[in-house]
Design an enzyme around this catalytic site. Structure first.
Site, mmCIF file in Angstrom:
data_model
loop_
_atom_site.group_PDB
_atom_site.id
_atom_site.type_symbol
_atom_site.label_atom_id
_atom_site.label_comp_id
_atom_site.label_asym_id
_atom_site.label_seq_id
_atom_site.Cartn_x
_atom_site.Cartn_y
_atom_site.Cartn_z
ATOM 1 C CB SER A 1 -0.955 0.010 1.195
ATOM 2 O OG SER A 1 -0.259 -0.124 2.418
ATOM 3 C CD GLU B 1 0.460 7.701 5.045
ATOM 4 O OE1 GLU B 1 -0.015 6.623 5.480
ATOM 5 O OE2 GLU B 1 0.989 8.571 5.759
ATOM 6 C CB THR C 1 -1.882 12.199 5.249
ATOM 7 O OG1 THR C 1 -1.439 13.326 4.483
ATOM 8 C CG2 THR C 1 -0.976 11.019 4.994
ATOM 9 C CG HIS D 1 -4.855 9.210 6.796
ATOM 10 N ND1 HIS D 1 -3.635 9.418 7.415
ATOM 11 C CD2 HIS D 1 -4.644 8.210 5.906
ATOM 12 C CE1 HIS D 1 -2.734 8.578 6.921
ATOM 13 N NE2 HIS D 1 -3.322 7.840 5.991
ATOM 14 N NE ARG E 1 -4.234 11.405 21.309
ATOM 15 C CZ ARG E 1 -3.369 12.398 21.334
ATOM 16 N NH1 ARG E 1 -2.423 12.474 20.403
ATOM 17 N NH2 ARG E 1 -3.426 13.316 22.283
ATOM 18 C CG ASP F 1 -0.697 15.172 17.215
ATOM 19 O OD1 ASP F 1 -0.849 14.701 18.353
ATOM 20 O OD2 ASP F 1 0.080 14.705 16.368
ATOM 21 C CB ALA G 1 -7.232 5.888 17.421
ATOM 22 C CG HIS H 1 2.075 7.722 20.103
ATOM 23 N ND1 HIS H 1 2.240 8.986 20.660
ATOM 24 C CD2 HIS H 1 1.269 7.891 19.021
ATOM 25 C CE1 HIS H 1 1.559 9.870 19.942
ATOM 26 N NE2 HIS H 1 0.963 9.239 18.942
ATOM 27 C CD GLN I 1 5.927 6.842 12.472
ATOM 28 O OE1 GLN I 1 6.179 6.815 11.263
ATOM 29 N NE2 GLN I 1 5.210 7.790 13.039
ATOM 30 C CG PHE J 1 9.904 13.526 8.379
ATOM 31 C CD1 PHE J 1 9.417 14.815 8.525
ATOM 32 C CD2 PHE J 1 9.922 12.973 7.112
ATOM 33 C CE1 PHE J 1 8.965 15.553 7.440
ATOM 34 C CE2 PHE J 1 9.473 13.686 6.014
ATOM 35 C CZ PHE J 1 8.992 14.987 6.182
ATOM 36 C CG HIS K 1 1.306 2.003 4.586
ATOM 37 N ND1 HIS K 1 0.108 2.053 3.893
ATOM 38 C CD2 HIS K 1 1.531 3.260 5.037
ATOM 39 C CE1 HIS K 1 -0.380 3.280 3.930
ATOM 40 N NE2 HIS K 1 0.471 4.042 4.609
#
Length: 278
Positions: A7, A9, A40, A68, A98, A100, A114, A140, A167, A207, A257
């Site tokens: 997949s 993104e 996204t 998303h 979830r 921000d 989430a 996280h 992630q 990042f 992904h």
């Protein structure tokens, strides 16, 4: 050996030039046969209209789009309306996160986590949507502990998630350890590794510092040595990420992904190496 699951993104482009570049990237990525394309949203749902346009265009091209959907800053009625819009468009796949709050906003809306969003989607739409959620093999960045983060993930699955996307990471052992732990807890959904190609050290470091993804010391040191030599960085990154993917597949990962940053070249190069060896 069959080709692994794939997949892709994208993020919504903000300019006409960005729209054209994404169309070109999408056309090239279509040649390697992605199962679906996720799109996204910005923090708190910013870039919402660009997201809608990109999702609709992917659908018109005959490809599966997975927008998303964020819970932080959202109201139940807003999410309900969005779900109805997606159903009307024939969209059957969502990535529930979830998210921000945008900088300067204090209102959190009617969802906090989430799992609450996943539960709401299931209550409103039943099994209409396939729902993907996030997983964090290296924890996280806002979680107080690995145990709390693990419990949060299990709650998302129990609420009705179909698949998890991790992630990105560069330590395969972190992924395998995470999968072992969730399997012991009775979680059976696929855990798809998130893959970030390495093309720019400064960008990757920024990042990674934000999202809590560890760049192993030996990789950081090598990338620092290359300085502004982008060709060497990209060649090294191709070797590193291809080797990571090979180890993941050998260890039982269901596929990948790719976080493409709207660029086709690095993902295509990695994929062609993988498929050429299988």
């Amino acid at each position: 050996m069959a080709s692994p699951y794939l997949s892709i993104e994208f993020f919504p482009p903000k300019t006409p030039e960005g729209v054209d570049k994404l169309r070109t990237a999408r056309a090239r990525l279509a040649e390697i046969g992605a199962t679906y394309y996720s799109v996204t949203l910005g923090a708190g749902g910013s870039a919402r209209y660009g997201n809608n346009d990109t999702v609709a265009e992917i659908q018109r091209e005959g490809r599966e789009a997975a927008p998303h959907l964020l819970c932080i800053g959202s109201l139940c009625e807003q999410v309900r309306t969005r779900l109805l819009e997606y159903q009307a468009q024939g969209i059957r796949h969502l990535v529930a996160l979830r998210g921000d709050l945008p900088e300067g906003e204090r209102t959190q809306g009617e969802f906090q986590y989430a799992n609450e969003l996943v539960e709401f989607i299931r209550k409103e739409t039943g099994d209409w949507f396939q729902i993907d959620v996030a997983a964090y093999p290296e924890m996280h960045p806002q979680a107080p502990s690995q145990q709390v983060d693990f419990q949060n993930f299990v709650r998302k699955v129990q609420a009705g998630a179909d698949r998890a996307i991790t992630q990105y990471f560069y330590n395969a052992d972190a992924y395998f350890r995470f999968v072992d732990e969730v399997r012991k807890a009775g979680v059976t959904i696929p855990i798809v590794p998130g893959i970030m190609p390495i093309t720019n050290y400064a960008q990757l470091a920024r990042f990674s510092d934000m999202c809590g993804a560890e760049i192993p010391r030996w990789i950081r040191l090598r990338l620092q040595e290359y300085g502004d030599d982008l060709d060497s960085i990209r060649a090294f990154g191709l070797d590193v990420v291809t080797a990571l993917c090979e180890r993941l597949i050998a260890g039982g990962a269901p596929g990948f992904h790719f976080y493409t940053l709207n660029r086709a070249g690095p993902t295509v190069a990695i994929w062609q190496r993988l498929i050429g060896k299988n």
